[in-house]
Design a protein around this motif. Structure first.
Motif, short mmCIF file in Angstrom:
data_model
loop_
_atom_site.label_atom_id
_atom_site.label_comp_id
_atom_site.label_asym_id
_atom_site.label_seq_id
_atom_site.Cartn_x
_atom_site.Cartn_y
_atom_site.Cartn_z
N GLU A 155 5.89 17.99 7.13
CA GLU A 155 4.96 16.92 7.43
C GLU A 155 5.70 15.65 7.87
OE1 GLU A 155 2.70 16.39 3.91
OE2 GLU A 155 1.47 18.19 4.22
N GLU A 156 5.04 14.86 8.71
CA GLU A 156 5.59 13.57 9.12
C GLU A 156 5.16 12.53 8.10
OE1 GLU A 156 4.30 11.05 12.66
OE2 GLU A 156 6.11 12.03 13.42
N VAL A 157 6.14 11.85 7.53
CA VAL A 157 5.85 10.83 6.52
C VAL A 157 6.51 9.51 6.92
CG1 VAL A 157 5.64 12.51 4.65
CG2 VAL A 157 7.87 11.53 5.16
N THR A 158 5.93 8.40 6.45
CA THR A 158 6.49 7.07 6.69
C THR A 158 7.08 6.58 5.38
OG1 THR A 158 4.85 6.60 8.40
CG2 THR A 158 6.02 4.72 7.43
N LYS A 159 8.35 6.19 5.47
CA LYS A 159 9.03 5.74 4.26
C LYS A 159 9.73 4.42 4.54
CE LYS A 159 9.91 9.88 1.57
NZ LYS A 159 10.94 10.60 0.81
N LYS A 160 9.78 3.55 3.51
CA LYS A 160 10.58 2.34 3.59
C LYS A 160 12.03 2.72 3.37
CE LYS A 160 7.35 -1.34 2.34
NZ LYS A 160 7.09 -2.43 1.39
#
Length: 608
Positions: free
Chosen positions: A56-61
């Motif tokens: 899955e494509e995830v957004t992380k800091k």
């Protein structure tokens, strides 16, 4: 025979391979890599099974650090230059203050949102150890961190993903000991492949027995190009089974006494006053198969009950049979085309021991083949539900309910079963007399296979022979019942003399003795119908012999309660031309099996 070779790799090829790996690392593995539908053998190590595995494509800091060169000024005292140091009266040196520019690296920390692809496991379902004795299959996998995760089907139901380390990788499991009777008239010999429980490749997939390399080390015996070991002379051998890195050995012995198994058929048969009784041909039997019954619409939701419509005593309701258990529709995944992968619901034989039920499952039409093979299935009847088990290969049951059923089923490896109706069991073992029902009473040896209930794997194989005086008058048994771990009772139809013979075969160590213990002077069914089941009932000391829709009760005389070979009664059941497929008895109870759909029924109201 499959063979693998490893060639020399040049430095250029090595660099090319490394480059391809770099390219492969950027490949999108979110899609499964498809394979042929294969059977997987579970290993001894347990791994978590997950409902899904997605990239899955995830957004992380993401924390970032940067270094900057920063200028700063420092003040420093320096001694005055080009002056002569003069000490004051107080003795002090004079200094002047100067400014100095310096630089230093400063690390700055910042955060920014970064999109990346990350593997996500779904719900934890259970441990792979719960499927140790189930029929596991797969036709796709995904690669996570260089490891393969296979999507598995268990007893026909799609389940989820598991690390391939849960499988038995490059393993060979064979019978440790094979004991053959000395048979100078055996024209075939022993098929060494019968000793294989399973052999797997490096990914835990079942290897076809024909692909396994088999060698024989012996001073007296040898193995043919087709994999058979002759039993015409005594000797010992070590058989080695090899495929890739998988390797195992089995000790084979041909016993020394060539006269073992020679006996006399000298019992006077008991005559009967039977009228001419015919039954329908198996070719005219029911054709509706339960092999695709996996929906609630198709599942049977009520019991069958059939009363006897004809008996010898004239009592039209002298017995009845009633459903106690509907078997699972299938225990393999859709598309299981080869016989190793397919666990059919076509049951040929059954046996009860206490609450344990074992069945021999051959695909339709396979029972007539010379090397007929299939699977055996074990059920813990304490946990059996009469109707729901038909739905095991579907997803209509909740996972927890389904799992509770699976824990009470064991499926054997693909193994030799012969006709499949000579099945018996004791507390620890299941026995199969794996004879060919089209052998035309040849003088070759008969193969007795012992299976451990704890694993449903073969642990010992014997062969024996039974001759009436010489090889000219052999006795090949297509139906037999196991009394204990050392005794068989077997049925032989002497068609030329129009009688049925009952034989007791006793084992002492690895040797067998045979004795005729009764005979009935009749063909029972006049139109040459085949026997579909045979069993001894210990409570009443009687034999039961089943044909398509007839059940005969005959005295055994083993305990002195009845006259050996005397016909006591018969019962006809109108089942819609669903033929009987196997008989079993435990204590006073009697059971039989019907196919189309496959169900086990209890026989009631059969009096002494």
């Amino acid at each position: 025979m499959r063979r693998f070779a490893l060639g020399m790799m040049t430095s250029a090829a090595l660099m090319a391979g490394l480059a391809s790996q770099v390219q492969a690392s950027s490949k999108d593995y979110s899609k499964s890599t498809k394979t042929d539908l294969v059977t997987k053998i579970m290993g001894n190590k347990s791994y978590q099974v997950y409902s899904s595995l997605k990239l899955e494509e995830v957004t992380k800091k993401v924390k970032t650090k940067t270094k900057e060169k920063k200028k700063y000024t420092v003040k420093k005292k320096r001694k005055k230059k080009y002056t002569v140091k003069k000490k004051s009266k107080k003795g002090k040196t004079k200094y002047k203050t100067v400014k100095q520019v310096k630089y230093k690296w400063v690390t700055k920390t910042a955060y920014k949102n970064v999109k990346k692809k990350e593997w996500k496991f779904g719900k934890k379902l259970t441990a792979s150890a719960d499927f140790r004795y189930a029929h596991v299959q797969s036709k796709s996998y995904k690669v996570k961190d260089g490891k393969r995760y296979y999507y598995i089907y268990v007893d026909g139901r799609p389940v989820g993903y598991v690390n391939e380390k849960a499988f038995a990788l490059s393993k060979a499991n064979v019978v440790s000991q094979v004991s053959l009777v000395n048979n100078p008239s055996d024209s075939v010999g022993f098929n060494a492949k019968d000793a294989i429980n399973y052999v797997t490749d490096q990914h835990g997939s079942l290897v076809d027995n024909d692909s396994v390399e088999i060698s024989c080390k012996s001073a007296e015996l040898n193995i043919s190009d087709t994999g058979y070991v002759s039993s015409r002379k005594a000797g010992t051998a070590v058989l080695t089974f090899k495929y890739g890195k998988a390797k195992a050995t089995s000790k084979l012995t041909v016993r020394g006494d060539a006269k073992e198994g020679i006996s006399s058929a000298d019992v006077t048969p008991v005559k009967t006053d039977l009228p001419e009784i015919e039954t329908w041909s198996a070719n005219d039997g029911a054709r509706l198969s339960s092999s695709s019954t996996i929906t609630s619409k198709d599942a049977v939701s009520s019991s069958h009950k059939y009363w006897a419509t004809k008996t010898m005593s004239g009592n039209a309701k002298g017995a009845d049979i009633e459903t106690i258990f509907y078997h699972p529709a299938v225990l393999s995944a859709p598309g299981s085309s080869n016989l190793e992968a397919k666990v059919s619901s076509a049951v040929q034989g059954i046996d009860f021991y206490d609450n344990d039920l074992v069945t021999s499952n051959l695909d339709l039409g396979q029972a007539d083949n010379w090397e007929a093979r299939g699977h055996m299935v074990y059920y813990n009847m304490r946990k059996v539900k009469k109707y729901n088990w038909q739905l095991i290969p579907s997803k209509m049951l909740s996972f927890n309910t389904w799992l509770s059923y699976i824990k009470n089923i064991k499926v054997s490896p693909y193994m030799k079963l012969g006709h499949g109706q000579s099945v018996g069991s004791t507390k620890k073992y299941v026995y199969v007399l794996a004879n060919w029902n089209r052998s035309n009473n040849w003088s070759n040896s008969q193969e007795l296979i012992r299976v451990k209930k704890s694993t449903m794997e073969i642990d010992k194989i014997w062969t024996f022979k039974v001759w009436n005086g010489s090889a000219k008058y052999p006795r090949i048994f297509l139906n037999a019942d196991v009394i204990d771990d050392n005794t068989l009772l077997a049925l032989f139809h002497n068609a030329s003399k129009h009688r049925y013979e009952y034989w007791k075969i006793s084992r002492s160590g690895d040797s067998f003795k045979a004795k005729e213990v009764g005979a009935t002077g009749s063909d029972l069914i006049s139109n040459s119908a085949e026997v579909q089941g045979f069993v001894w009932n210990s409570a009443y000391d009687v034999y039961y012999i089943a044909f398509n829709d007839y059940l005969f009760k005959i005295g055994a005389g083993l305990d002195g309660k009845t006259d050996a070979g005397k016909l006591l009664n018969y019962y006809k059941f109108d089942t819609g031309r669903r033929e009987f497929e196997g008989l079993s008895s435990y204590g006073p109870e009697l059971y039989l099996n019907l196919n189309h759909p496959t169900e086990t029924l209890k026989v009631n109201h059969i009096t002494k």
